[in-house]
Design a protein around this motif. Structure first.
Motif, mmCIF file in Angstrom:
data_model
loop_
_atom_site.group_PDB
_atom_site.id
_atom_site.type_symbol
_atom_site.label_atom_id
_atom_site.label_comp_id
_atom_site.label_asym_id
_atom_site.label_seq_id
_atom_site.Cartn_x
_atom_site.Cartn_y
_atom_site.Cartn_z
ATOM 1 N N CYS A 82 46.910 41.073 38.100
ATOM 2 C CA CYS A 82 45.651 41.629 37.616
ATOM 3 C C CYS A 82 44.994 42.453 38.718
ATOM 4 C CB CYS A 82 44.698 40.506 37.211
ATOM 5 S SG CYS A 82 45.359 39.354 35.984
ATOM 6 N N TYR A 83 43.967 43.188 38.350
ATOM 7 C CA TYR A 83 43.264 44.088 39.261
ATOM 8 C C TYR A 83 41.763 43.912 39.097
ATOM 9 C CZ TYR A 83 41.556 48.557 41.156
ATOM 10 O OH TYR A 83 40.891 49.517 41.864
ATOM 11 N N SER A 84 41.028 44.066 40.172
ATOM 12 C CA SER A 84 39.571 44.175 40.102
ATOM 13 C C SER A 84 39.115 45.226 41.101
ATOM 14 C CB SER A 84 38.878 42.834 40.353
ATOM 15 O OG SER A 84 39.138 42.345 41.644
ATOM 16 N N LYS A 85 38.016 45.881 40.785
ATOM 17 C CA LYS A 85 37.478 46.902 41.682
ATOM 18 C C LYS A 85 37.043 46.259 42.984
ATOM 19 C CE LYS A 85 35.956 49.842 37.933
ATOM 20 N NZ LYS A 85 34.819 50.420 37.220
ATOM 21 N N SER A 88 33.877 44.093 42.870
ATOM 22 C CA SER A 88 33.677 43.405 41.603
ATOM 23 C C SER A 88 34.259 41.991 41.648
ATOM 24 C CB SER A 88 34.354 44.188 40.473
ATOM 25 O OG SER A 88 34.259 43.481 39.262
ATOM 26 N N THR A 89 33.666 41.109 40.871
ATOM 27 C CA THR A 89 34.217 39.768 40.694
ATOM 28 C C THR A 89 34.902 39.648 39.338
ATOM 29 O OG1 THR A 89 32.094 38.997 39.825
ATOM 30 C CG2 THR A 89 32.496 38.683 42.195
ATOM 31 N N THR A 90 34.934 40.734 38.577
ATOM 32 C CA THR A 90 35.555 40.728 37.261
ATOM 33 C C THR A 90 37.031 41.082 37.375
ATOM 34 O OG1 THR A 90 33.472 41.416 36.254
ATOM 35 C CG2 THR A 90 35.478 41.725 34.946
ATOM 36 N N ILE A 91 37.876 40.166 36.956
ATOM 37 C CA ILE A 91 39.321 40.395 36.958
ATOM 38 C C ILE A 91 39.688 41.028 35.619
ATOM 39 C CG2 ILE A 91 41.587 39.293 37.012
ATOM 40 C CD1 ILE A 91 40.314 37.080 38.722
ATOM 41 N N SER A 92 40.413 42.149 35.687
ATOM 42 C CA SER A 92 40.793 42.842 34.453
ATOM 43 C C SER A 92 42.172 43.459 34.622
ATOM 44 C CB SER A 92 39.760 43.922 34.119
ATOM 45 O OG SER A 92 39.696 44.861 35.171
ATOM 46 N N GLY A 115 40.890 48.430 45.750
ATOM 47 C CA GLY A 115 40.592 47.285 44.888
ATOM 48 C C GLY A 115 41.361 46.044 45.299
#
Length: 143
Positions: A82-85, A88-92, A115
């Motif tokens: 997975c990747y997050s900016k 950011s703490t949001t994994i997407s 990221g």
């Protein structure tokens, strides 16, 4: 003829400018497995870009990963990358990679290379807590 010479000079300058931005770099990180405490549980291991890498100046051209399973006798396993900016703490942007323990993929091409990547292991069956001293690896190629 004068216009032709100007055109060639302009193309040469643009070509030189383009080449300075086409420099390819990479970063590699290894992360040890976190424990998984129950069947169906998961662990997400982070892979941070170097802190010196500025935001939005380099973009991913490929990602190479390698993961190792948990040796707790699990019967089912799901592994995702997975990747997050950067901040950011949001994994997407998760992609399942259970069927290949190592590969080079292009699923993240064009994203900011500063990221953070994650490898998420989810397992069912076996004994718990599942503890592993194995390391997973992520290499990010960028330009």
């Amino acid at each position: 003829m004068k216009n032709m010479k100007k055109w060639i000079a302009i193309c040469a300058m643009l070509g030189a400018a383009t080449q300075t931005h086409a420099v390819v770099g990479s970063w590699t990180k290894q992360t040890a497995h976190y424990p998984i405490y129950s069947s169906g549980g998961y662990a997400e291991m982070p892979f941070n870009a170097p802190t010196s890498m500025p935001t939005l100046t380099s973009f991913i051209t490929s990602v190479t990963y390698q993961w190792t399973g948990y040796g707790n006798g699990n019967t089912v396993r799901k592994v995702e990358i997975c990747y997050s900016k950067k901040y950011s703490t949001t994994i997407s942007n998760c992609w399942e990679i259970s069927n290949r323990q190592q590969d080079t993929i292009h699923n993240f091409d064009g994203l900011d290379a500063s990221g953070k990547f994650w490898i998420r292991h989810q397992i069912w069956g076996g004994t718990y807590p599942a503890i592993s001293s194995a390391l997973d690896t992520v290499t990010v190629m960028h330009q």
